[in-house]
Design a protein around this motif. Structure first.
Motif, PDB file in Angstrom:
ATOM      1  N   VAL A 259       0.872  -1.175   0.000  1.00 22.68           N
ATOM      2  CA  VAL A 259       0.000   0.000   0.000  1.00 22.68           C
ATOM      3  C   VAL A 259       0.909   1.225   0.000  1.00 22.68           C
ATOM      4  O   VAL A 259       1.643   1.447   0.970  1.00 22.68           O
ATOM      5  N   THR A 260       0.872   1.995  -1.075  1.00 24.94           N
ATOM      6  CA  THR A 260       1.758   3.153  -1.197  1.00 24.94           C
ATOM      7  C   THR A 260       0.937   4.428  -1.318  1.00 24.94           C
ATOM      8  O   THR A 260       0.009   4.504  -2.121  1.00 24.94           O
ATOM      9  N   ALA A 261       1.284   5.406  -0.508  1.00 26.51           N
ATOM     10  CA  ALA A 261       0.675   6.731  -0.574  1.00 26.51           C
ATOM     11  C   ALA A 261       1.716   7.716  -1.078  1.00 26.51           C
ATOM     12  O   ALA A 261       2.853   7.718  -0.599  1.00 26.51           O
ATOM     13  N   SER A 262       1.334   8.553  -2.031  1.00 28.57           N
ATOM     14  CA  SER A 262       2.280   9.471  -2.661  1.00 28.57           C
ATOM     15  C   SER A 262       1.727  10.885  -2.671  1.00 28.57           C
ATOM     16  O   SER A 262       0.544  11.100  -2.947  1.00 28.57           O
ATOM     17  N   ASP A 263       2.608  11.825  -2.381  1.00 27.85           N
ATOM     18  CA  ASP A 263       2.317  13.247  -2.526  1.00 27.85           C
ATOM     19  C   ASP A 263       3.354  13.805  -3.488  1.00 27.85           C
ATOM     20  O   ASP A 263       4.516  14.002  -3.117  1.00 27.85           O
ATOM     21  N   VAL A 264       2.929  14.014  -4.733  1.00 26.78           N
ATOM     22  CA  VAL A 264       3.843  14.506  -5.767  1.00 26.78           C
ATOM     23  C   VAL A 264       3.499  15.937  -6.166  1.00 26.78           C
ATOM     24  O   VAL A 264       3.945  16.416  -7.210  1.00 26.78           O
ATOM     25  N   GLY A 265       2.729  16.620  -5.328  1.00 27.68           N
ATOM     26  CA  GLY A 265       2.286  17.949  -5.706  1.00 27.68           C
ATOM     27  C   GLY A 265       1.166  17.863  -6.725  1.00 27.68           C
ATOM     28  O   GLY A 265       0.345  16.943  -6.701  1.00 27.68           O
ATOM     29  N   VAL A 266       1.122  18.828  -7.623  1.00 26.39           N
ATOM     30  CA  VAL A 266       0.093  18.829  -8.664  1.00 26.39           C
ATOM     31  C   VAL A 266       0.218  17.569  -9.512  1.00 26.39           C
ATOM     32  O   VAL A 266       1.295  17.243 -10.013  1.00 26.39           O
ATOM     33  N   ILE A 267      -0.883  16.850  -9.674  1.00 25.58           N
ATOM     34  CA  ILE A 267      -0.892  15.618 -10.466  1.00 25.58           C
ATOM     35  C   ILE A 267      -1.244  15.969 -11.903  1.00 25.58           C
ATOM     36  O   ILE A 267      -2.343  16.449 -12.195  1.00 25.58           O
TER      37      ILE A 267
END
Length: 373
Positions: A259-267
């Motif tokens: 289970v991976t959660a990502s915050d890459v800014g604007v998608i």
């Protein structure tokens, strides 16, 4: 090849270096070389190297017509530029359930000194320390040092680059400290991320979606189960991963869920974002379980997929991906999926067996359950 020009059709990650390599091999000037770059699909660091181009041009000088060079699988595995080997040494001062001081020494080759010298600054390879100098945690006293140690084996970049080794080391050590202080690994990380809301956000999201507080299903007969977590910031992005594993009594490890959660800014492109995390996860699992070549009398012993394993279709776990939506500056996602899953898996193995592994890939012999009478 022609007397006054050279045209190269290739998939490369570095067109300028490709042009220079072709010019050097042909004896022509750089402006006499044209690189026709393909959409490569995946380069993974291998296509930062120019050996194939140089070989094709050298052959082309002796052939009246076009030349196509394709390496066999055996050639490619046995005459590679391999993943660099690093040794990590870390120590920490812990008080009241928090890390007050951290010392991390990275020893290994300086890839940038060869490939991009302008980023080899004051005898420090900036890639070799990435993921160590920029940990997401609020540690008030941090000292990271780099010791250059080249190896006789040719080495190069691979997907995830420097943070692969460093985040594996840092997250494994954080896990060890959490266990030593009898604090839940998730809670231990939360305490050190209070000043980093984006890292804390992905950590909480991954833990929530994975059901961190719920017990795992019972282990199948003859095996043990475990769940591990890791968090990472790099490439302008923030990721956390929870991995679940089954470790058989003979030491073999199967990854059953990530289970991976990502915050890459604007998608920008949601489908590509999900695909990159999925592909990186598979890449990272293969590295943890199987990614190894061995050398005997100067020769690589592996030659194809029968003895150099990659992750097979029936070994791919359930891969869940979740994303934070905000208006922050876009970050990278091609590398981080590989980086974050590796320590999560090893931490899950630690939870399942009580054995903390300090090397990749996993050595099943260290995880065998001792027979009791």
């Amino acid at each position: 090849m022609r007397p006054d020009a050279c045209d190269v059709w290739v998939g490369t990650q570095a067109i300028g270096k490709a042009r220079d390599a072709a010019a050097a091999a042909s004896g022509l000037k750089a402006e006499q070389v044209t690189i026709h770059n393909h959409i490569i699909g995946g380069g993974f660091g291998r296509r930062l190297e120019m050996d194939g181009i140089s070989k094709a041009v050298r052959i082309g000088k002796h052939v009246n017509g076009p030349v196509k060079v394709v390496y066999t699988r055996e050639e490619d595995i046995q005459q590679e530029n391999y993943r660099p080997m690093y040794h990590m040494h870390a120590r920490a001062k812990v008080q009241d359930g928090k890390i007050l001081a951290w010392h991390h020494r990275v020893t290994g080759p300086a890839l940038l000194a060869r490939w991009l010298p302008e980023f080899f600054i004051k005898n420090v390879d900036l890639d070799a320390v990435e993921g160590a100098v920029d940990m997401p945690y609020g540690i008030p006293n941090l000292f990271v040092e780099y010791v250059r140690q080249e190896t006789p084996i040719p080495t190069s970049f691979w997907r995830g680059v420097g943070p692969n080794a460093n985040v594996f080391a840092t997250e494994s050590f954080v896990e060890k400290i959490a266990h030593a202080t009898n604090v839940d690994p998730l809670e231990f990380r939360r305490r050190m991320l209070q000043s980093n809301p984006r890292a804390l956000g992905v950590l909480n999201l991954a833990a929530e979606q994975a059901g961190w507080s719920r017990p795992l299903p019972p282990a199948p007969a003859g095996s043990r189960v475990g769940r591990g977590i890791a968090v990472f910031s790099g490439f302008g992005s923030f990721l956390a991963c929870v991995a679940e594993v089954v470790v058989s009594d003979d030491g073999n490890v199967s990854v059953t869920r990530t289970v991976t959660a990502s915050d890459v800014g604007v998608i920008v492109n949601p489908d590509t974002l999900e695909a990159q995390v999925q592909g990186g996860t598979i890449f990272g699992i293969a590295a943890v379980l199987y990614g190894q070549v061995t050398i005997d009398h100067g020769r690589i012993q592996q030659s194809n997929f029968h003895d150099y394993r990659v992750l097979r279709l029936d070994e791919i776990p359930k891969i869940e991906t979740y994303f934070v939506h905000n208006k922050e500056k876009p970050g990278g996602i091609g590398e981080p999926g590989t980086v974050i899953v590796q320590p999560a898996i090893v931490n899950a193995v630690y939870a399942a067996t009580g054995v903390q592994l300090t090397r990749m890939p996993i050595n099943p012999k260290l995880l065998r359950k001792q027979a009791t009478t």
